[in-house]
Enzyme design. Structure first.
Site, mmCIF file in Angstrom:
data_model
loop_
_atom_site.group_PDB
_atom_site.id
_atom_site.type_symbol
_atom_site.label_atom_id
_atom_site.label_comp_id
_atom_site.label_asym_id
_atom_site.label_seq_id
_atom_site.Cartn_x
_atom_site.Cartn_y
_atom_site.Cartn_z
ATOM 1 N N ARG A 222 0.854 -1.189 0.000
ATOM 2 C CA ARG A 222 0.000 0.000 0.000
ATOM 3 C C ARG A 222 0.894 1.244 0.000
ATOM 4 N NH1 ARG A 222 -3.796 -2.630 -1.593
ATOM 5 N NH2 ARG A 222 -5.750 -2.980 -0.480
ATOM 6 N N HIS A 270 -1.735 0.844 -9.553
ATOM 7 C CA HIS A 270 -2.397 -0.103 -8.641
ATOM 8 C C HIS A 270 -3.139 -1.187 -9.432
ATOM 9 C CE1 HIS A 270 -4.232 -0.518 -4.354
ATOM 10 N NE2 HIS A 270 -4.272 -1.686 -4.983
HETATM 11 P P1 NDP Z 1 -2.254 -11.586 4.481
HETATM 12 O O1 NDP Z 1 -3.098 -10.991 5.533
HETATM 13 O O2 NDP Z 1 -2.539 -12.964 4.005
HETATM 14 O O3 NDP Z 1 -0.723 -11.572 4.947
HETATM 15 C C1 NDP Z 1 -0.131 -10.478 5.566
HETATM 16 C C2 NDP Z 1 1.290 -10.822 5.949
HETATM 17 O O4 NDP Z 1 1.932 -9.661 6.457
HETATM 18 C C3 NDP Z 1 1.362 -11.890 7.059
HETATM 19 O O5 NDP Z 1 2.418 -12.775 6.819
HETATM 20 C C4 NDP Z 1 1.633 -11.056 8.304
HETATM 21 O O6 NDP Z 1 2.357 -11.737 9.323
HETATM 22 C C5 NDP Z 1 2.502 -9.967 7.719
HETATM 23 N N1 NDP Z 1 2.486 -8.779 8.589
HETATM 24 C C6 NDP Z 1 1.446 -7.994 8.907
HETATM 25 N N2 NDP Z 1 1.828 -7.016 9.749
HETATM 26 C C7 NDP Z 1 3.147 -7.203 9.965
HETATM 27 C C8 NDP Z 1 4.114 -6.543 10.760
HETATM 28 N N3 NDP Z 1 3.804 -5.465 11.495
HETATM 29 N N4 NDP Z 1 5.379 -7.031 10.764
HETATM 30 C C9 NDP Z 1 5.697 -8.126 10.038
HETATM 31 N N5 NDP Z 1 4.828 -8.804 9.255
HETATM 32 C C10 NDP Z 1 3.568 -8.348 9.233
HETATM 33 O O7 NDP Z 1 -2.272 -10.553 3.256
HETATM 34 P P2 NDP Z 1 -2.114 -10.858 1.685
HETATM 35 O O8 NDP Z 1 -0.860 -11.605 1.459
HETATM 36 O O9 NDP Z 1 -3.374 -11.415 1.150
HETATM 37 O O10 NDP Z 1 -2.013 -9.365 1.110
HETATM 38 C C11 NDP Z 1 -1.005 -8.485 1.535
HETATM 39 C C12 NDP Z 1 -1.314 -7.068 1.053
HETATM 40 O O11 NDP Z 1 -1.101 -6.955 -0.344
HETATM 41 C C13 NDP Z 1 -2.764 -6.607 1.223
HETATM 42 O O12 NDP Z 1 -3.044 -6.257 2.563
HETATM 43 C C14 NDP Z 1 -2.792 -5.415 0.295
HETATM 44 O O13 NDP Z 1 -2.364 -4.271 0.987
HETATM 45 C C15 NDP Z 1 -1.761 -5.773 -0.779
HETATM 46 N N6 NDP Z 1 -2.407 -6.013 -2.078
HETATM 47 C C16 NDP Z 1 -2.044 -5.249 -3.142
HETATM 48 C C17 NDP Z 1 -2.597 -5.459 -4.372
HETATM 49 C C18 NDP Z 1 -2.167 -4.654 -5.551
HETATM 50 O O14 NDP Z 1 -2.788 -4.779 -6.620
HETATM 51 N N7 NDP Z 1 -1.124 -3.874 -5.447
HETATM 52 C C19 NDP Z 1 -3.602 -6.496 -4.593
HETATM 53 C C20 NDP Z 1 -3.899 -7.269 -3.413
HETATM 54 C C21 NDP Z 1 -3.325 -7.019 -2.202
HETATM 55 P P3 NDP Z 1 1.742 -13.040 10.061
HETATM 56 O O15 NDP Z 1 1.818 -14.149 9.033
HETATM 57 O O16 NDP Z 1 2.659 -13.275 11.199
HETATM 58 O O17 NDP Z 1 0.337 -12.684 10.430
HETATM 59 C C1 OXD Z 2 -6.569 -5.510 -3.016
HETATM 60 C C2 OXD Z 2 -6.077 -4.583 -4.023
HETATM 61 O O1 OXD Z 2 -6.407 -5.268 -1.821
HETATM 62 O O2 OXD Z 2 -6.538 -4.644 -5.167
HETATM 63 O O3 OXD Z 2 -7.138 -6.542 -3.417
HETATM 64 O O4 OXD Z 2 -5.189 -3.783 -3.751
#
Ligand code: NDP
Ligand code: OXD
Length: 307
Positions: A222, A270
């Protein structure tokens, strides 16, 4: 028990079609045509604003995306479950986008692009994938899928998360101390973290200076996780060689923002991945079934963690 959709209206028409096909008894409405607000039980949204506060009988809020920060949880009554989108199209798109970005960096395509503009024919030494170290911030649905694919090319892969993970063939780090270890060994840093108070502004000078000199960044999490001025400075100092940015702060990135003009920065609007309407409707219907039968919904977020 109306489902109200508030996101891209063109995709909304596809959602409506799929709902009509698979669940003809579930009334589906696309905002602003909300009908009787007291009939709305489920809200599916990208940026609902304060809509959830105005629907007295709302039971669940679904994000149309994998992330939930854009919902603004402070505008959603605390008792309501919030569910993020888990569907295979999001994963596929992200894996494609990040793989392309990593290969472009690995094969020096930023520098060859500059050479082409200067009409220079000058081969650079080819580096083995095994000697290129990849570090992924976030080991969730997307971080893990990206690493599984990058591993197949032979890259040296590592990932970082809040809690400790064990993943075959991936060096896993966790917590604050783990972050510094991962950074010290990341030639290409990929951000796939959710936006929370803990991750806002994380991609800053401190992080860039922990990376090996000349590292690259692929940012697909993000926009507010990146301190733009620190990236510009790191690029100018040569600490960061190149960056692929799919998310910015703000979005859209203003036309006069200096990042646009950086020769080794690639910006996309994005689009790394996007929710596909058909499997997304299937995912919501499956969750409605689960919700009604008292089972845990897939993608239910922990509101105290923020993801
Ligand atoms: P998940 O919720 O499945 O995974 C999040 C990961 O981040 C977990 O491994 C979590 O750790 C880790 N995490 C969260 N907070 C912290 C922290 N403070 N320190 C260390 N690790 C942390 O999310 P997704 O993989 O599904 O998606 C990730 C992000 O990708 C979304 O939230 C979104 O912002 C972004 N995204 C962007 C898109 C785009 O088109 N650019 C499309 C889709 C998503 P733990 O495993 O220990 O909980
Ligand atoms: C999502 C994105 O969060 O598109 O799925 O960024």
């Amino acid at each position: 028990m109306t489902v109200l959709y508030k996101a891209d209206p063109v995709r909304g028409a596809l959602w409506a079609e799929r709902f009509a096909q698979l669940a003809p008894n579930v009334p589906f409405r696309v905002w602003p045509d909300i009908g009787d607000p007291t009939a709305v039980r489920y809200l599916v949204a990208w940026q609902p604003g304060d809509l959830a506060l105005t629907l007295p009988n709302l039971e669940v809020v679904f994000s149309v995306g994998a992330g939930v920060d854009q919902l603004d949880l402070s505008q959603i009554p605390a008792h309501l479950p919030v569910v993020r989108m888990l569907e295979p199209g999001i994963v596929e798109g992200m894996v494609e986008y990040v793989t392309e970005a990593v290969l472009a960096i690995h094969r020096d395509l930023f520098d060859y692009g500059l050479q082409q503009r200067a009409r220079v024919w000058q081969p650079m030494p080819l580096r083995a994938a095994a000697s290129r170290r990849i570090g992924v911030l976030g080991l969730g649905m997307l971080g893990r899928s990206v690493l599984e694919r990058l591993r197949l090319f032979g890259f040296a892969c590592a990932g970082w998360s809040r809690s400790k993970h064990e993943l075959e063939g991936i060096d896993c780090y966790a917590g604050e101390a783990g972050l510094d270890e991962l950074l010290a060994r990341a030639d290409i840093l990929i951000c796939l973290l959710p936006l929370t108070d803990a991750t806002r502004g994380l991609l800053s000078r401190r992080v860039f200076d922990m990376l090996p000199r000349g590292a690259s960044l692929v940012h697909v999490g993000r926009g507010p996780q990146l301190v733009g001025a620190d990236l510009l400075d790191a690029l100018q100092r040569g600490q960061i060689h190149s960056a692929v940015l799919d998310v910015t702060d703000p979005e859209p990135l203003p036309a006069d923002h200096p990042l646009w003009a950086q020769p080794r920065v690639r910006i996309t609007p994005h689009i790394a991945s996007a929710t596909r309407p058909e499997p997304a409707v299937d995912a919501v219907l499956e969750n409605l079934r689960r919700y009604r039968s008292g089972e845990r919904m897939n993608g239910l977020i922990d509101r105290t963690r923020g993801y």
